[in-house]
Design an enzyme around this catalytic site. Structure first.
Site: not given
Ligand code: 5MM
Length: 338
Positions: A178, A220, A293
């Site tokens: 990602e 991703k 989200r």
């Molecule tokens: C970018 O964040 C990832 C995808 O989420 P969105 O679709 O909301 O953009 C998400 O998997 C993120 O990596 C996780 O929420 C973990 O985030 P943190 O900051 O807690 O490592």
């Protein structure tokens, strides 16, 4: 089964027709913020209840092939006393795990970050496999400003992402790779395209250097959009910019590209995915979702932290997942929202 057999089996399950991935892997600070947005306290019990609600949503396995969890969840049980990874398997979902340890400043490159978590990663993965996880996720972050991301940030992040992916594959775990270019800022869509192309080019160079088998990864990425302070062009324009960058950077050997939502609304993220799947031109990969989200906001809004709202929350999850499944097949239209 040998590691290649394990990788093959997991990638087949994660990329099977009509399905995508749910990212429910928020670390403690992030889940605290997400739940607070809906007036919900982030207690251990609330996180357990909520994430088992997601994993056990009836019928969700038709649209969601994998769920990425935070390590706390792997050890938790649902209300029936079933471990959450096992509850996923019962619902035809592959459990996965976020394995990075978050961001630190990149020394020598003001404003840039690098992701940490390589120390003892192999041993940690062995433990996660014991707990039932079959795939992994690691996230790099690139902020766009006049000065960032720097060349060294792009190269340093690509290197750690590739090292992570190689270690995951050596344990028979499919790595989700990602590289996220953030939506924050007032840059235009051209600048997002330029940075996304540079980041992804470096990532695939590094993956090759580290002998990562591209057939057994999932990319991703962010979608290519202008900074959130700027107005959005049409859904079709964003889809075209995103596809152009992907065609320039992602080898056809990669089976699936599962986008992050990055702060888009649930409906925007679905519409953009749909437009890419409807667009003409070469698309040698599956184009699907791995939203956090954009899948979970409506669920948290329905749940409100009250166990009595469990069925409503699961209905909200099922609806969003079904619409994204339609978008993954290019069959979504906004009137389905009603
Ligand atoms: C970018 O964040 C990832 C995808 O989420 P969105 O679709 O909301 O953009 C998400 O998997 C993120 O990596 C996780 O929420 C973990 O985030 P943190 O900051 O807690 O490592």
């Amino acid at each position: 089964m040998d590691t290649i057999g394990q990788l093959h089996q997991t990638i087949e399950r994660l990329t099977s027709p009509g399905r995508g991935i749910l990212a429910a892997d928020e670390s403690y600070p992030t889940i605290t913020k997400r739940l607070a947005d809906h007036g919900i306290e982030s207690t251990e019990e609330n996180r357990r209840f909520y994430r088992s609600l997601l994993a056990s949503t009836p019928g969700i396995g038709e649209y969601v092939g994998g769920i990425i969890f935070f390590e706390e969840t792997l050890g938790q049980k649902n209300d029936d006393g079933v471990r959450i990874p096992e509850a996923c398997e019962q619902n035809h979902i592959v459990p996965g795990i976020k394995v990075d340890k978050g961001l630190v400043e990149l020394a020598g490159s003001p404003g840039d970050k690098v992701t940490q978590g390589l120390d003892n990663l192999g041993d940690r993965l062995d433990g996660y496999v014991e707990q039932g996880a079959r795939f992994t996720k690691w996230r790099n972050v690139y902020a766009i400003t006049d000065r960032t991301p720097s060349r060294q940030a792009i190269d340093a992040n690509a290197e750690v992402l590739a090292r992570y992916a190689a270690i995951a594959q050596s344990r028979g775990m499919v790595p989700i790779v990602e590289p996220e270019v953030l939506l924050d800022g007032n840059h235009d869509i051209e600048r997002c395209a330029e940075v996304t192309e540079a980041a992804q080019t470096a990532v695939f160079d590094a993956l090759r250097r580290h002998n990562v088998k591209l057939e057994y990864i999932i990319l991703k990425p962010n979608m290519v959009l202008p900074g959130q302070d700027n107005p959005r062009p049409s859904v079709e324009t964003c889809a075209e910019y995103t596809l152009q960058v992907l065609r320039r950077t992602v080898p056809a050997a990669v089976p699936s590209i599962n986008f992050l939502s990055g702060g888009q609304t649930a409906e925007e993220a679905t519409a953009h995915l749909n437009a890419m799947n409807q667009a003409d031109g070469a698309k040698p990969w599956v184009l699907s979702f791995s939203y956090s989200r954009a899948l979970q906001n409506p669920v948290q809004a329905a749940w409100k932290g009250d166990p009595a709202n469990k069925a409503d929350a699961q209905q909200a999850f099922l609806k969003r997942a079904r619409l994204n499944s339609m978008a993954r097949q290019g069959q979504y239209s906004p009137d389905m929202e009603a």
